[in-house]
Scaffold this active site. Structure first.
Site: not given
Length: 456
Positions: A291, A306, A378, A381, A420
């Site tokens: 990303r 990130r 987070e 999701s 994560r």
């Protein structure tokens, strides 16, 4: 992707859904474009019908040797040919305009999605586990990058020399721990949760990105790769700006690095008609993900939260409309089980309409507790998308009763983000001496290693 017929019949509900996401109502604009499309179709049909009638009249005039009338009719046919071409061109242009507009509109939230503007309006469902803090650990916990660098097994500087910011090199026991996490998750989902493991392509073309709604809205968030064909086959078009021509050529030649395995896993059913007996289909994959993080400047610049490149286990389900809501609960429970087995404290929140992803009707976020940050962050999701992606992919199924096909419903969820999870393990299982205890669930994957210690 929306059906314009549905928007015409449910304009108020469509606009209300957009407004709940903080977007302006669009039904009037879209229906105006569709009105122009329908008018063009009407003109084309009228012109074609008149041409057909004139063809018969020309034949009759020729049979009667009325050459003057035949020539006049032929002139009218020629004029109608131009009118038909203009109407067909207008129809083609309005279809492209409508498709472009519809492709950039987010999904309509489910009726039970909480209304809200941003993450502050998300609704907590429940919490699991007791967060570990300085009081329970007996010392001030460090953040994961401090733990990793202290062990000499996490190297951000070497990664920056090779690739720039937002990359990391994990070595030795750290690399093995990360690999163990991914393997543990895959085994759990395939052996106990009924998912089929897939090893998908990491490079896909634009139609696949459009199918899972990364395009057109999130083009700048992707990493793109092209071959030398881009330049070998490029020919400037007269009257077209060189930058626009290059951009069009680039898009035609490019491949995108997947931002999540949701893209290839969901597109496994694109342009297909499934038998309802095949459903639900459940797929999982452990892949690198890429990303650009174009919209996250200044956020989480330290550590692994990130990254431009990270590893994730993804879950995708393809279901019927009648079962998709139950499948959403099931998928979320599968993701939760990963955190339960690792004995990580976490909470589940329902995202509000203003914080949901572009393609989601309803989303549950799993947020894991990070002692070093003293916060929940987070880690997964899980979203149900209804038929939003299926329409973009033309993915359908044939019900047992009835001849007509229906669009499938799609769901996706992280099961979970491996990087994560590594962050959470490092911060949760850190010891005062700087070492890290290996969670018992990972013991079968660590070859007898029970503690990650400083590299010799």
């Amino acid at each position: 992707m929306y059906d314009i017929k549905w928007i015409r019949e449910n304009a108020s509900a469509f606009d209300a859904g957009l407004e709940s996401r903080g977007a302006a109502p669009l039904s009037a604009t879209l229906l105006a474009i569709d009105d122009r499309r329908r008018a063009a179709i009407g003109r084309a049909q009228a012109s074609q019908e008149r041409r057909n009638a004139l063809s018969k009249e020309i034949g009759q005039a020729m049979a009667a040797k009325d050459l003057a009338r035949a020539e006049a009719l032929k002139a009218e046919v020629a004029a109608l040919k131009d009118a038909l071409a203009a109407a067909e061109a207008e129809e083609k242009a309005t279809v492209a305009e409508l498709d472009s507009a519809l492709g950039g509109i987010p999904n309509t939230p489910a009726p039970d999605a909480p209304l809200g503007r941003d993450e502050h309006d998300n609704v907590e469902r429940h919490r699991v586990g007791a967060p570990r803090t300085a009081a329970t650990l007996g010392f001030a916990p460090k953040q994961h990058f401090e733990v990793g660098e202290g062990l000499g097994l996490m190297d951000f500087e070497a990664a920056a020399r090779m690739s720039g910011a937002r990359f990391v090199v994990n070595k030795g026991g750290m690399a093995r721990l990360e690999r163990a996490l991914g393997q543990f998750m895959l085994d759990l989902h395939t052996q106990e949760h009924g998912y089929t493991e897939v090893n998908p392509p990491l490079l896909v073309r634009d139609p696949s990105f459009f199918g899972t709604n990364q395009l057109p809205k999130f083009e700048d968030d992707q990493f793109w790769a092209v071959t030398s064909d881009l330049f070998d086959n490029f020919e400037p078009t007269p009257g077209v700006d060189l930058k626009d021509a290059l951009r069009a050529s680039f898009r035609a030649a490019r491949y995108g690095l997947i931002p999540t395995a949701e893209v290839p896993l969901t597109n496994l059913v694109r342009e297909s008609i499934l038998d309802d007996k095949e459903l639900p289909l459940r797929f999982t994959a452990l892949t690198p993900c890429f990303r650009a993080e174009a919209g996250s400047a200044g956020r989480d610049t330290r550590g692994m939260i990130r990254q431009h490149q990270f590893t994730k286990v993804e879950m995708v389900s393809i279901t019927t409309p009648e079962t998709s809501r139950d499948e959403h609960e099931r998928m979320t429970a599968c993701a939760e089980e990963v955190l339960k087995r690792l004995d990580l404290a976490y909470r589940v929140v329902t995202l509000c309409t203003g914080d949901m992803g572009f393609g989601a009707q309803k989303t549950y976020d799993l947020e894991v507790w990070l002692p070093g940050q003293d916060a929940y962050r987070e880690i997964s999701s899980c979203s149900v998308c209804g038929d939003f992606q299926a329409r973009r992919m033309n993915a359908r199924y044939r019900p047992a009763e009835g001849k007509s096909t229906r669009f499938v419903h799609t769901l996706n969820g992280s099961g979970v983000a491996v990087g994560r999870a590594l962050v959470a393990v490092l911060e949760t299982y850190q010891n005062e001496d700087g070492s890290v205890t290996v969670p018992s669930a990972l013991a079968p994957y660590m070859g007898g290693v029970t503690r990650i210690e400083k590299a010799a």
